[in-house]
Scaffold this motif. Structure first.
Motif, PDB file in Angstrom:
ATOM      1  N   THR A 217       0.846  -1.198   0.000  1.00 30.18           N
ATOM      2  CA  THR A 217       0.000   0.000   0.000  1.00 30.18           C
ATOM      3  C   THR A 217       0.877   1.241   0.000  1.00 30.18           C
ATOM      4  N   ALA A 218       0.601   2.146  -0.942  1.00 28.75           N
ATOM      5  CA  ALA A 218       1.286   3.439  -1.010  1.00 28.75           C
ATOM      6  C   ALA A 218       0.362   4.501  -0.430  1.00 28.75           C
ATOM      7  N   ASN A 219       0.789   5.153   0.632  1.00 27.27           N
ATOM      8  CA  ASN A 219       0.007   6.188   1.314  1.00 27.27           C
ATOM      9  C   ASN A 219       0.716   7.533   1.181  1.00 27.27           C
ATOM     10  N   GLU A 243      -4.407   9.500 -14.739  1.00 25.43           N
ATOM     11  CA  GLU A 243      -3.344   9.698 -15.728  1.00 25.43           C
ATOM     12  C   GLU A 243      -2.105   8.858 -15.400  1.00 25.43           C
ATOM     13  N   MET A 244      -1.801   8.729 -14.110  1.00 24.94           N
ATOM     14  CA  MET A 244      -0.642   7.940 -13.717  1.00 24.94           C
ATOM     15  C   MET A 244      -0.848   6.463 -14.036  1.00 24.94           C
ATOM     16  N   ALA A 245      -2.068   5.965 -13.895  1.00 24.37           N
ATOM     17  CA  ALA A 245      -2.345   4.557 -14.175  1.00 24.37           C
ATOM     18  C   ALA A 245      -2.227   4.217 -15.650  1.00 24.37           C
ATOM     19  N   LYS A 246      -2.188   5.229 -16.539  1.00 18.91           N
ATOM     20  CA  LYS A 246      -2.059   4.981 -17.968  1.00 18.91           C
ATOM     21  C   LYS A 246      -0.616   5.008 -18.460  1.00 18.91           C
ATOM     22  N   ASP A 247       0.296   5.520 -17.649  1.00 17.33           N
ATOM     23  CA  ASP A 247       1.687   5.672 -18.073  1.00 17.33           C
ATOM     24  C   ASP A 247       2.511   4.456 -17.664  1.00 17.33           C
ATOM     25  N   GLU A 248       3.569   4.235 -18.445  1.00 18.58           N
ATOM     26  CA  GLU A 248       4.536   3.177 -18.117  1.00 18.58           C
ATOM     27  C   GLU A 248       5.552   3.712 -17.106  1.00 18.58           C
ATOM     28  N   TRP A 250       3.965   2.625 -14.484  1.00 22.81           N
ATOM     29  CA  TRP A 250       3.045   2.676 -13.352  1.00 22.81           C
ATOM     30  C   TRP A 250       1.764   1.917 -13.624  1.00 22.81           C
ATOM     31  N   ASN A 251       1.460   1.634 -14.881  1.00 21.22           N
ATOM     32  CA  ASN A 251       0.242   0.880 -15.175  1.00 21.22           C
ATOM     33  C   ASN A 251       0.321  -0.559 -14.660  1.00 21.22           C
ATOM     34  N   GLU A 252       1.547  -1.111 -14.537  1.00 19.16           N
ATOM     35  CA  GLU A 252       1.704  -2.451 -13.975  1.00 19.16           C
ATOM     36  C   GLU A 252       1.927  -2.412 -12.462  1.00 19.16           C
ATOM     37  N   ARG A 253       2.511  -1.335 -11.963  1.00 18.56           N
ATOM     38  CA  ARG A 253       2.782  -1.261 -10.531  1.00 18.56           C
ATOM     39  C   ARG A 253       1.554  -0.862  -9.733  1.00 18.56           C
ATOM     40  N   LEU A 254       0.628  -0.154 -10.369  1.00 16.77           N
ATOM     41  CA  LEU A 254      -0.628   0.194  -9.706  1.00 16.77           C
ATOM     42  C   LEU A 254      -1.645  -0.901  -9.981  1.00 16.77           C
ATOM     43  N   TRP A 255      -2.089  -1.576  -8.931  1.00 21.28           N
ATOM     44  CA  TRP A 255      -3.035  -2.670  -9.095  1.00 21.28           C
ATOM     45  C   TRP A 255      -4.479  -2.237  -8.873  1.00 21.28           C
ATOM     46  N   GLU A 256      -4.670  -1.079  -8.300  1.00 22.42           N
ATOM     47  CA  GLU A 256      -6.008  -0.529  -8.111  1.00 22.42           C
ATOM     48  C   GLU A 256      -5.953   0.968  -8.341  1.00 22.42           C
ATOM     49  N   MET A 271      -5.244  21.439   6.532  1.00 18.77           N
ATOM     50  CA  MET A 271      -5.896  20.134   6.646  1.00 18.77           C
ATOM     51  C   MET A 271      -5.127  19.129   5.796  1.00 18.77           C
ATOM     52  N   VAL A 272      -5.178  17.860   6.212  1.00 20.52           N
ATOM     53  CA  VAL A 272      -4.406  16.782   5.582  1.00 20.52           C
ATOM     54  C   VAL A 272      -5.373  15.839   4.894  1.00 20.52           C
ATOM     55  N   VAL A 273      -5.124  15.618   3.594  1.00 21.25           N
ATOM     56  CA  VAL A 273      -5.922  14.695   2.793  1.00 21.25           C
ATOM     57  C   VAL A 273      -5.108  13.425   2.588  1.00 21.25           C
ATOM     58  N   ARG A 274      -5.677  12.272   2.924  1.00 26.79           N
ATOM     59  CA  ARG A 274      -4.986  10.995   2.785  1.00 26.79           C
ATOM     60  C   ARG A 274      -5.327  10.373   1.428  1.00 26.79           C
ATOM     61  N   VAL A 275      -4.259   9.991   0.685  1.00 28.17           N
ATOM     62  CA  VAL A 275      -4.386   9.346  -0.620  1.00 28.17           C
ATOM     63  C   VAL A 275      -3.729   7.972  -0.516  1.00 28.17           C
ATOM     64  N   SER A 276      -4.403   6.947  -1.066  1.00 26.42           N
ATOM     65  CA  SER A 276      -3.906   5.586  -0.951  1.00 26.42           C
ATOM     66  C   SER A 276      -4.045   4.871  -2.283  1.00 26.42           C
ATOM     67  N   ALA A 277      -3.134   3.895  -2.502  1.00 30.39           N
ATOM     68  CA  ALA A 277      -3.162   3.088  -3.724  1.00 30.39           C
ATOM     69  C   ALA A 277      -2.536   1.738  -3.424  1.00 30.39           C
ATOM     70  N   ARG A 278      -3.126   0.677  -3.959  1.00 35.11           N
ATOM     71  CA  ARG A 278      -2.564  -0.672  -3.808  1.00 35.11           C
ATOM     72  C   ARG A 278      -1.596  -0.933  -4.960  1.00 35.11           C
ATOM     73  N   THR A 279      -0.399  -1.393  -4.615  1.00 31.47           N
ATOM     74  CA  THR A 279       0.663  -1.518  -5.608  1.00 31.47           C
ATOM     75  C   THR A 279       1.246  -2.929  -5.600  1.00 31.47           C
ATOM     76  N   MET A 280       2.134  -3.140  -6.549  1.00 32.14           N
ATOM     77  CA  MET A 280       2.899  -4.376  -6.601  1.00 32.14           C
ATOM     78  C   MET A 280       3.812  -4.454  -5.380  1.00 32.14           C
ATOM     79  N   PRO A 281       4.002  -5.640  -4.807  1.00 29.82           N
ATOM     80  CA  PRO A 281       4.859  -5.743  -3.608  1.00 29.82           C
ATOM     81  C   PRO A 281       6.270  -5.261  -3.886  1.00 29.82           C
ATOM     82  N   GLY A 282       6.771  -4.467  -2.949  1.00 28.76           N
ATOM     83  CA  GLY A 282       8.120  -3.928  -3.076  1.00 28.76           C
ATOM     84  C   GLY A 282       8.214  -2.662  -3.890  1.00 28.76           C
TER      85      GLY A 282
END
Length: 360
Positions: A217-219, A243-248, A250-256, A271-282
């Protein structure tokens, strides 16, 4: 003198006659004739046992090698794909397969050749009971003396068979943490954060936290001013994730898709906004850095400024009462107050005056 000559005459070897030699040869031939069938039977049994043992050992080792090669081909077929990220890479699969194959081949060779040796001793009419008893006592003694070595070996075997970690994984083994550079049956080598190499005995590992299996998980925390439009900030960050999910690559490293979880903290001026993404392990750290880069550029282009952390320590110091750390004046500080006089120590009694001596 007479007795010495007689003894010398008796000790001289007598000449062997032809009849004696013929009788000895006849006895030896008869003994060989009586036992040659037994020798031939035992020799053939030993030869048959050795042939069967070597053939079985070769077939078993070859079957194990074929199985390991098939496992490696399966790993190579999925390497570089999203499914390959869910599994393991080729190098890790190859080393794990090699270790498992080495253990299986060693165990198979030991069992087959050990059984063949015992069968050969049985064919030679050797009593195996004392030998097995001695081997049992020696095994117990060696087990007590090398119990740590046996524990390390067995732990290493189960770690490899259960695929708890492999080469390239980032793990926390309790006694040390870092990237795995070599997995052995007795010792595991880790590369620490500062470049040091840790040699961890497998028997000392009580828990393992693998940071490179399954998914990561990338936070990212985005801190903006308190008067910004949250809906606009969410829309911009969501567009950055698309846009990031379409580029190389990152399209393979971003799983969601990149998800805006909401407000993580609210301060007086930010104020703090939390952003999260599920990624490839490591790959979570690289995704976090790229996501911060893109979010910052997109927010600056939209006129939204990022702010730093509020000086919480300074705010707490300013809000506090300067006299809060000072104690209230005490009535005991005034020596003329009744409380001070009541708490003063009792003076010692005055010495009695000397009386004049009585005259008689």
């Amino acid at each position: 003198m007479f007795w010495s000559a007689a003894l010398a005459a008796d000790s001289t070897p007598r000449p062997t006659t032809l009849d004696d030699a013929q009788e000895s040869a006849t006895n030896a031939a008869g003994w060989v004739e009586e036992n040659w069938s037994t020798w031939l039977n035992v020799g053939l049994r030993i030869a048959l046992i050795l042939v069967i043992a070597f053939v079985a050992r070769h077939l078993v080792r070859r079957a194990i090698t074929k199985l390991i090669e098939r496992m490696n081909r399966t790993a190579q077929a999925v390497d570089g794909t999203a499914l390959g990220g869910l599994l393991v890479n080729v190098e890790r699969r190859r080393q794990r397969s090699a270790a498992i194959g080495s253990v299986l081949r060693s165990v198979a060779s030991f069992m087959i050749m050990g059984s063949a040796g015992l069968m050969i001793l049985s064919a030679l009419k050797i009593n195996l009971a004392p030998l097995l008893a001695s081997a049992g006592v020696a095994g117990v003694a060696i087990g007590f003396g090398a119990r740590n070595l046996v524990t390390d070996f067995l732990s290493g075997v189960f770690m490899i068979l259960e695929d708890q970690y492999g080469v390239g994984d980032s793990i926390d083994a309790g006694v040390a943490s870092g990237e795995v550079i070599e997995v052995g049956l007795r010792v595991t080598k880790l590369r620490g954060d500062n470049g040091e190499i840790w040699y961890v005995r497998n028997g000392e590992v009580k828990r393992i936290g693998n940071l490179s299996q399954g998914w990561a998980t990338a936070n990212v925390d985005v801190q903006v001013r308190a008067d910004e439009d949250l809906d606009r900030v969410r829309a911009i960050i969501t567009q950055v994730g698309v846009e990031m999910a379409k580029d190389e690559p990152w399209n393979e490293r971003l799983w969601e898709p990149v998800e805006v979880l909401g407000l993580d903290a609210v301060y007086l001026d930010s104020m703090v906004v939390r952003v999260s993404a599920r990624t490839m392990p490591g790959k979570a750290l690289g995704v976090e850095r790229e996501l911060r880069w893109r979010i910052k550029k997109a927010l600056e282009a939209a006129g939204i400024r990022l702010v730093g952390h509020p000086p919480e320590a300074a705010l707490e110091t300013a809000a506090g009462d300067p006299a809060a750390g000072m104690s209230a004046p005490s009535v005991l500080a005034n020596p003329d107050s009744p409380q001070s006089q009541a708490a003063s120590s009792i003076p010692p009694p005055a010495p009695a005056a000397a009386q004049p001596p009585v005259q008689k």
